[in-house]
Scaffold this active site. Sequence first.
Site, PDB file in Angstrom:
ATOM      1  N   SER A   1       0.630  -1.398  -0.038  1.00  0.00           N
ATOM      2  CA  SER A   1       0.081  -0.060  -0.011  1.00  0.00           C
ATOM      3  C   SER A   1       0.693   1.246  -0.029  1.00  0.00           C
ATOM      4  O   SER A   1       0.292   2.467  -0.567  1.00  0.00           O
ATOM      5  CB  SER A   1      -0.966   0.068   1.294  1.00  0.00           C
ATOM      6  OG  SER A   1      -0.263  -0.131   2.355  1.00  0.00           O
TER       7      SER A   1
ATOM      8  N   HIS B   1      -5.365  -4.383  -1.610  1.00  0.00           N
ATOM      9  CA  HIS B   1      -5.232  -3.265  -2.435  1.00  0.00           C
ATOM     10  C   HIS B   1      -5.298  -3.851  -3.807  1.00  0.00           C
ATOM     11  O   HIS B   1      -4.504  -3.413  -4.724  1.00  0.00           O
ATOM     12  CB  HIS B   1      -3.887  -2.297  -2.135  1.00  0.00           C
ATOM     13  CG  HIS B   1      -4.063  -1.500  -1.176  1.00  0.00           C
ATOM     14  ND1 HIS B   1      -4.692  -0.357  -1.136  1.00  0.00           N
ATOM     15  CD2 HIS B   1      -3.590  -1.577   0.072  1.00  0.00           C
ATOM     16  CE1 HIS B   1      -4.606   0.301  -0.091  1.00  0.00           C
ATOM     17  NE2 HIS B   1      -3.909  -0.369   0.790  1.00  0.00           N
TER      18      HIS B   1
ATOM     19  N   LYS C   1     -12.224  -1.236   0.432  1.00  0.00           N
ATOM     20  CA  LYS C   1     -11.602  -0.449  -0.239  1.00  0.00           C
ATOM     21  C   LYS C   1     -12.240  -0.313  -1.603  1.00  0.00           C
ATOM     22  O   LYS C   1     -13.382   0.129  -1.812  1.00  0.00           O
ATOM     23  CB  LYS C   1     -10.103  -0.989  -0.634  1.00  0.00           C
ATOM     24  CG  LYS C   1      -9.222  -0.688   0.787  1.00  0.00           C
ATOM     25  CD  LYS C   1      -7.959  -0.954   0.679  1.00  0.00           C
ATOM     26  CE  LYS C   1      -7.212  -0.558   2.120  1.00  0.00           C
ATOM     27  NZ  LYS C   1      -6.835  -1.478   2.796  1.00  0.00           N
TER      28      LYS C   1
HETATM   29  C1  LIG Z   1      -6.344  -1.795   4.303  1.00  0.00           C
HETATM   30  C2  LIG Z   1      -5.747  -3.034   4.593  1.00  0.00           C
HETATM   31  C3  LIG Z   1      -6.176  -4.019   5.590  1.00  0.00           C
HETATM   32  C4  LIG Z   1      -7.230  -3.609   6.561  1.00  0.00           C
HETATM   33  O1  LIG Z   1      -8.387  -3.628   5.979  1.00  0.00           O
HETATM   34  P1  LIG Z   1      -9.740  -3.146   6.694  1.00  0.00           P
HETATM   35  O2  LIG Z   1     -10.944  -4.044   6.217  1.00  0.00           O
HETATM   36  O3  LIG Z   1      -9.974  -1.813   6.635  1.00  0.00           O
HETATM   37  O4  LIG Z   1      -9.528  -3.403   8.136  1.00  0.00           O
HETATM   38  C5  LIG Z   1      -5.451  -5.230   5.649  1.00  0.00           C
HETATM   39  N1  LIG Z   1      -4.614  -5.430   4.821  1.00  0.00           N
HETATM   40  C6  LIG Z   1      -4.250  -4.625   3.987  1.00  0.00           C
HETATM   41  C7  LIG Z   1      -2.901  -5.025   2.984  1.00  0.00           C
HETATM   42  C8  LIG Z   1      -4.708  -3.333   3.874  1.00  0.00           C
HETATM   43  O5  LIG Z   1      -4.321  -2.496   2.775  1.00  0.00           O
END
Ligand SMILES: *Cc1c(COP(=O)(O)O)cnc(C)c1O
Length: 412
Positions: A188, A216, A247
């Site tokens: 990310s 992502h 996301k």
């Molecule tokens: C955003 C993200 C998470 C967390 O996801 P949520 O559902 O918001 O808790 C976990 N792992 C990665 C790689 C992320 O980018």
Amino acid sequence: MSYNSSRQIYADTLASIRKDGLYKDERIICSHQGGEVKVRFPAEAPEKNMINLCANNYLGLSSHSDILKAAHEGLDKRGYGMSSVRFICGTQDIHRELENKMSNFLGMEDTCLFASCFDANGALFEAILSAEDAIFSDRLVHASLIDGMRLCKAQRHIFEHQDLNDLEQKLKAAKCRMKLIITDGVFSMDGDMARLDEICRLAEKYDAMVAVDDSHATGFIGKTGRGTHEHFGVMNKVDIITTTFGKALGGATGGCVSARKEIVDLIKQRGRPYLFSNALMPAVVYASLKVIDVLSSSTARRDKLEELTKFWRNGLTDAGFDLKQGNTPIVPIMFYEAKLAQEFSRDLYNEGVFAVGFFYPVVPKGEARIRTQISAGLEKAQLERALEAFVKVGKKHRVLGVKKEEITARYS
Ligand SMILES: *Cc1c(COP(=O)(O)O)cnc(C)c1O
């Protein structure tokens, strides 16, 4: 120590965070999430229209009318909340339906839903590994994976970021029962993709399992948006995928582990965030079902995203910005110094462009950046305007065509 005495310690800590230019001020959004948002910053300032370059709204589905409609339908048909964890009385037909649909979409055997991907990663390792086993993780995996690994007793081997020779040495040397390699699919902070083809090859050679956090990537990486395993042609070789609904997939909340059948079974028996935290709300489940339908029926959104991303990367590169290389919609622009990234972000804000600075502890010290993220909810004309703003602010701060050493020298 009472709060009155402790207070000074906290105040001093906060003051030192501010002094280092590391304090994070939140922008207040007074509209739907989207390619253009209304923002107040500081909180008492008037609302301003901004081009939004920092949401994880990759496919522009956060406020899509079909998704909103599905969420409303979920509310009407299955109510507001479950008031229960899944295994007591929190599993509706639609929870199972979404689990099946995700398994299908990702090409996995079964799926277990969580309140978030943070929770999914908190459940995974402890449920399936013990002290005789070993984990091999990329140094830059997401914080939630790091926390999840800390909760389990397996040995932990950290390989240098994307360094597959290092991974191979560690796989070769380890003495253990089961081996599990874990990586983010797309990282990310840098926007680079893990080399899953190579990782799967090493897993075969050293008899290891592969787990990927594709938060992502799910929905837009790969020809039909299944994720990094599709991109690298290893859809049948990855054993475990964790991902988020927070996301690209609508952006509300929720996550899951999609994996081999026995692994999902075990997680449902033992995963603590699964056993001790509430079931996903029905409106989110309904909307997520709709998201998967939309993505399964057309690749138009991910195709548009790919095109806009190319335009953005090329535009910034031609203007002389220092980008992290990659081919994902995460496009980080390097400024190295936290203060510079903060000031740049503030000046962009005044130009109507919303893009925040990232600095320690979110990225390593001396690696400050502005991370832009492209969305299919944006239009090319908006990116053209954003590019003009970047160039204007870039000239002001004398960073166009300027190397890292020159920037850091200004701050030493
Ligand atoms: C955003 C993200 C998470 C967390 O996801 P949520 O559902 O918001 O808790 C976990 N792992 C990665 C790689 C992320 O980018």
